[in-house]
Design a protein around this motif. Structure first.
Motif, PDB file in Angstrom:
ATOM      1  N   ALA A  32       0.801  -1.102  -0.002  1.00 30.18           N
ATOM      2  CA  ALA A  32       0.001   0.081  -0.074  1.00 30.18           C
ATOM      3  C   ALA A  32       0.814   1.154   0.018  1.00 30.18           C
ATOM      4  N   GLU A  33       1.989   1.267   0.765  1.00 31.63           N
ATOM      5  CA  GLU A  33       2.989   2.332   0.831  1.00 31.63           C
ATOM      6  C   GLU A  33       3.290   2.435  -0.701  1.00 31.63           C
ATOM      7  N   LEU A  34       3.898   1.494  -1.211  1.00 32.68           N
ATOM      8  CA  LEU A  34       4.686   1.731  -2.626  1.00 32.68           C
ATOM      9  C   LEU A  34       3.548   2.010  -3.777  1.00 32.68           C
ATOM     10  N   ALA A  35       2.381   1.741  -3.297  1.00 30.47           N
ATOM     11  CA  ALA A  35       1.410   2.019  -4.342  1.00 30.47           C
ATOM     12  C   ALA A  35       1.443   3.663  -4.685  1.00 30.47           C
ATOM     13  N   ARG A  36       1.675   4.468  -3.454  1.00 31.38           N
ATOM     14  CA  ARG A  36       1.731   5.793  -3.528  1.00 31.38           C
ATOM     15  C   ARG A  36       2.275   6.414  -4.866  1.00 31.38           C
ATOM     16  N   ASP A  37       3.221   5.690  -5.136  1.00 30.74           N
ATOM     17  CA  ASP A  37       4.119   6.137  -6.130  1.00 30.74           C
ATOM     18  C   ASP A  37       4.774   5.302  -7.012  1.00 30.74           C
ATOM     19  N   ALA A  38       4.237   4.072  -7.368  1.00 31.13           N
ATOM     20  CA  ALA A  38       4.748   3.080  -7.949  1.00 31.13           C
ATOM     21  C   ALA A  38       5.083   3.196  -9.367  1.00 31.13           C
ATOM     22  N   LEU A  39       3.845   4.097 -10.088  1.00 30.21           N
ATOM     23  CA  LEU A  39       3.891   4.493 -11.449  1.00 30.21           C
ATOM     24  C   LEU A  39       5.182   5.646 -11.660  1.00 30.21           C
ATOM     25  N   GLU A  40       5.392   6.528 -10.772  1.00 33.91           N
ATOM     26  CA  GLU A  40       6.178   7.626 -10.991  1.00 33.91           C
ATOM     27  C   GLU A  40       7.482   6.657 -10.759  1.00 33.91           C
ATOM     28  N   ARG A  41       7.624   5.973  -9.861  1.00 36.65           N
ATOM     29  CA  ARG A  41       8.982   5.422  -9.691  1.00 36.65           C
ATOM     30  C   ARG A  41       9.233   4.411 -11.017  1.00 36.65           C
ATOM     31  N   ASP A  42       8.500   3.733 -11.611  1.00 32.10           N
ATOM     32  CA  ASP A  42       8.591   3.098 -12.821  1.00 32.10           C
ATOM     33  C   ASP A  42       9.122   3.904 -13.937  1.00 32.10           C
ATOM     34  N   ARG A  43       8.416   4.929 -13.954  1.00 38.72           N
ATOM     35  CA  ARG A  43       8.824   5.781 -15.053  1.00 38.72           C
ATOM     36  C   ARG A  43      10.165   6.291 -15.061  1.00 38.72           C
ATOM     37  N   ALA A  44      10.688   6.761 -13.501  1.00 37.58           N
ATOM     38  CA  ALA A  44      11.813   7.236 -13.317  1.00 37.58           C
ATOM     39  C   ALA A  44      13.044   6.261 -13.481  1.00 37.58           C
ATOM     40  N   GLY A  45      12.824   5.015 -13.090  1.00 35.32           N
ATOM     41  CA  GLY A  45      13.697   3.825 -13.111  1.00 35.32           C
ATOM     42  C   GLY A  45      15.188   4.048 -12.142  1.00 35.32           C
ATOM     43  N   GLU A  46      14.769   4.760 -11.150  1.00 34.49           N
ATOM     44  CA  GLU A  46      15.879   4.943 -10.079  1.00 34.49           C
ATOM     45  C   GLU A  46      16.274   3.848  -9.293  1.00 34.49           C
ATOM     46  N   ALA A  47      17.294   3.931  -8.567  1.00 35.37           N
ATOM     47  CA  ALA A  47      17.864   2.691  -7.522  1.00 35.37           C
ATOM     48  C   ALA A  47      16.689   2.944  -6.367  1.00 35.37           C
ATOM     49  N   PRO A  48      16.296   1.722  -6.091  1.00 32.87           N
ATOM     50  CA  PRO A  48      15.146   1.560  -5.027  1.00 32.87           C
ATOM     51  C   PRO A  48      15.676   1.868  -3.555  1.00 32.87           C
ATOM     52  N   VAL A  49      16.164   2.839  -3.237  1.00 30.73           N
ATOM     53  CA  VAL A  49      16.923   3.012  -1.985  1.00 30.73           C
ATOM     54  C   VAL A  49      15.865   3.317  -0.933  1.00 30.73           C
ATOM     55  N   ALA A  50      14.820   4.078  -1.099  1.00 31.78           N
ATOM     56  CA  ALA A  50      13.688   4.008   0.042  1.00 31.78           C
ATOM     57  C   ALA A  50      13.012   3.071  -0.017  1.00 31.78           C
ATOM     58  N   GLU A  51      12.656   2.066  -1.075  1.00 26.33           N
ATOM     59  CA  GLU A  51      11.886   1.148  -1.206  1.00 26.33           C
ATOM     60  C   GLU A  51      12.414   0.130  -0.199  1.00 26.33           C
ATOM     61  N   LEU A  52      13.818  -0.269  -0.352  1.00 29.79           N
ATOM     62  CA  LEU A  52      14.429  -1.264   0.124  1.00 29.79           C
ATOM     63  C   LEU A  52      14.266  -0.853   1.689  1.00 29.79           C
ATOM     64  N   GLU A  53      14.552   0.373   2.108  1.00 30.06           N
ATOM     65  CA  GLU A  53      14.642   0.776   3.473  1.00 30.06           C
ATOM     66  C   GLU A  53      13.176   0.349   4.026  1.00 30.06           C
ATOM     67  N   LEU A  54      12.087   0.339   3.335  1.00 29.30           N
ATOM     68  CA  LEU A  54      10.748   0.050   3.776  1.00 29.30           C
ATOM     69  C   LEU A  54      10.817  -1.323   3.889  1.00 29.30           C
ATOM     70  N   LEU A  55      11.456  -2.329   3.218  1.00 31.81           N
ATOM     71  CA  LEU A  55      11.724  -3.728   3.505  1.00 31.81           C
ATOM     72  C   LEU A  55      12.253  -4.055   4.683  1.00 31.81           C
ATOM     73  N   ARG A  56      12.973  -3.093   4.871  1.00 30.37           N
ATOM     74  CA  ARG A  56      14.106  -3.231   6.051  1.00 30.37           C
ATOM     75  C   ARG A  56      13.035  -3.128   7.402  1.00 30.37           C
ATOM     76  N   SER A  57      12.388  -1.879   7.520  1.00 31.00           N
ATOM     77  CA  SER A  57      11.671  -1.343   8.762  1.00 31.00           C
ATOM     78  C   SER A  57      10.474  -2.217   9.095  1.00 31.00           C
ATOM     79  N   SER A  58      10.083  -2.828   7.875  1.00 39.80           N
ATOM     80  CA  SER A  58       8.838  -3.624   8.138  1.00 39.80           C
ATOM     81  C   SER A  58       9.228  -5.073   8.566  1.00 39.80           C
TER      82      SER A  58
END
Length: 406
Positions: A32-58
């Motif tokens: 649900a958190e990833l869904a907030r900007d999933a499309l924008e991140r897909d378009r940008a194609g940047e390294a998923p630093v914040a997203e991996l931190e979400l996996l860690r904190s969860s």
């Protein structure tokens, strides 16, 4: 009689309802958190630093690590369910999470019993995310003796998640030193001197997966980096059916995600086709028929995947007792899932547009991301060879040579 270096499994039994429900809920919260900007991140194609931190904190990154080493003591069935929940929303991050589980599990698949707890404890305490550089079609890396350790050079052209991960696992045949002539499996700090992330992933799908190349230039490999060696034992090679099972779960998740998004779009459509005799598209029997076929096929793939996710716990739990026959049976069953999940996933991700209409092809809608992701990733290895694998085993009991694809 076993020796101290015999591989042993920390996994046993099956996940209970409470475990499955707890971690599926955690994964759905992450999604649900990833869904907030999933499309924008897909378009940008940047390294998923914040997203991996979400996996860690969860806590998801420590799910499979034994409780004795500071982890959650979860099961493979639960891990695959968590991957599926994430991948329905973001297949790139789901892929990274699944690879993390399998890469960190190499501590067990290749490591000595005596070393496993130290590796797992370090990973749990650091909440490490594990990536890999195992692309089997690349030229071999060079691992050359240097004092008590080695130096590593070469390039791996696909290293999913490595640019944002903590540990990078790979393997090479040692030239000289303590492991001369052996295939050594080792894990490096992903930002160690000489490790260069080329950031050159520029593909149709899985754009947020950071799957670009890694170049190793005279990288120091210390004795403490070595997890173990690949001796060809059946248990070690159980990791490969695990990777293929992960792919099947991701393709299923993409189909489920595409159906969920298409349902929203279809129910929001105004008017109807002028020959349908109904007021809105959601009432059109032709649309019902389309969804009925796609949903039924997806349900069948889900049932197959659920059973194999549970079976993987059975085989992984055997540890060094895994036989070549055990491994072959699992391999062929997973190959069957790979076939149907690929074909159904591609069909679903493509045909939902027939129900959502021309307006759903707008870039702002993002329905295309499901098809782009599965079309890109399903080319990882030819699905026709999975059909051959299943057919040869069915007719003649023939098993394909063990590899990083079979």
């Amino acid at each position: 009689m076993t020796t101290e270096t015999t591989l042993r499994s920390p996994w046993a039994g099956h996940a209970g309802t409470a475990e499955l429900e707890r971690w599926t809920a955690v994964a759905e919260s992450v999604a649900a958190e990833l869904a907030r900007d999933a499309l924008e991140r897909d378009r940008a194609g940047e390294a998923p630093v914040a997203e991996l931190e979400l996996l860690r904190s969860s806590g998801l990154v420590n799910l499979l690590i034994p409780r004795s080493a500071g982890g959650e003591g979860g099961h493979w069935e639960t891990a695959f369910a968590a991957v599926r929940a994430v991948a329905r929303t973001d297949a790139s991050i789901g892929q990274i999470l699944g690879y993390h589980y399998l890469n960190s599990a190499c501590i067990t698949f290749y490591g000595a019993q005596a070393d496993q707890e130290a590796w797992y404890r370090a990973s749990a305490e650091g909440r490490w995310v594990w990536a890999d550089a195992f692309n089997p079609v690349d030229p071999d890396l060079q691992l050359t003796a240097d004092g008590e350790g080695y130096r590593l050079s070469g390039t791996r052209h696909f290293a999913t998640g490595a640019a944002a991960a903590d540990r990078l696992i790979t393997a090479a045949v040692a030239a000289g030193g303590a492991y001369d002539g052996e295939l050594v499996v080792f894990a490096l700090d992903a930002r160690r001197a000489g490790v260069e992330h080329l950031d050159n992933w520029d593909h149709l799908g899985q754009r947020a997966s950071a799957s670009g190349a890694v170049r190793f230039t005279d990288v120091a490999v210390c004795p403490a980096d070595v997890i173990g060696t690949d001796t060809g034992e059946p248990f070690s090679s159980v990791v490969t059916p695990g990777v293929q099972l992960l792919f099947g779960n991701i393709y299923l998740a993409i189909a489920e995600g595409a159906l969920a998004r298409a349902r929203e779009l279809t129910r929001a459509r105004k008017n109807s086709w002028f020959l349908s005799g109904v007021d809105i598209y959601a009432q059109d029997p032709a649309v019902h028929r389309l969804y009925g076929g796609l949903v039924a096929k997806t349900q069948a793939v889900r049932a197959l995947a659920d059973g194999l996710n549970r079976k993987y716990d059975d085989v992984a739990g055997l540890g060094a007792a895994v036989t070549a026959a055990d491994r072959a049976e699992l391999e062929v069953a997973v190959a069957g899932l790979k076939v149907v999940s690929t074909e159904v996933g591609l069909e679903v991700a493509s045909r939902v547009f027939e129900a959502t209409g021309a307006s759903s092809t707008a870039n702002s809608v993002g329905l295309d991301v499901y098809w782009r992701n599965i079309r890109t990733h399903s080319l990882h290895d030819p699905v026709d060879y999975k059909k051959i694998e299943v057919g040869a085993y069915f007719l003649n009991g023939t098993v394909q040579p063990v590899s990083l694809y079979t």
